[in-house]
Design a protein around this motif. Structure first.
Motif: not given
Length: 124
Positions: A51, A58, A71
């Motif tokens: 990411i 991503s 995330s």
């Protein structure tokens, strides 16, 4: 110095879910891309997901696309890997890593900083 500490590993049955976390310290977390890699027994370390610095971009390995989600929370200096629909072949030690740039990358040699890893075991 940069420190990366993974957590959240464990044992789960096939089809289950786990969420890995990686807490970073030592420098401005939000300036750098992060990645997740894994290494199964007897195999080479392989790319899982990456990411960019903001979380806006991503990348995923084909083997996990659609099942895993990377995330980050820059306010908490933490990157996550949500793993769903786990398979026995996902069994490995999972490592988080940090680059020296803002863009993510699929190659492990692009990441100078690594955590100690967390074990994920998926049983059939």
């Amino acid at each position: 110095q940069v420190q990366l500490v993974e957590s959240g590993g464990g044992s789960v049955q096939a089809g289950g879910s786990l969420r890995l976390s990686c807490a970073a310290s030592g420098r401005t977390f939000s300036s750098y891309a992060m990645g997740w890699f894994r290494q199964a027994p007897g195999k080479e370390r392989e790319f899982v997901a990456a990411i960019n610095w903001s979380g806006g971009t991503s990348y995923y390995a084909d083997s996990v696309k659609g099942r895993f989600t990377i995330s980050r929370d820059n306010a908490k200096n933490t990157v996550y890997l949500q793993m769903n629909s786990l398979k026995p072949e996902d069994t490995a030690v999972y490592y988080c890593a940090q680059r020296n740039t803002r863009a993510g990358h699929r190659e492990d040699y692009e990441y100078p900083y690594w955590g100690q890893g967390t074990q994920v075991t998926v049983s059939s």
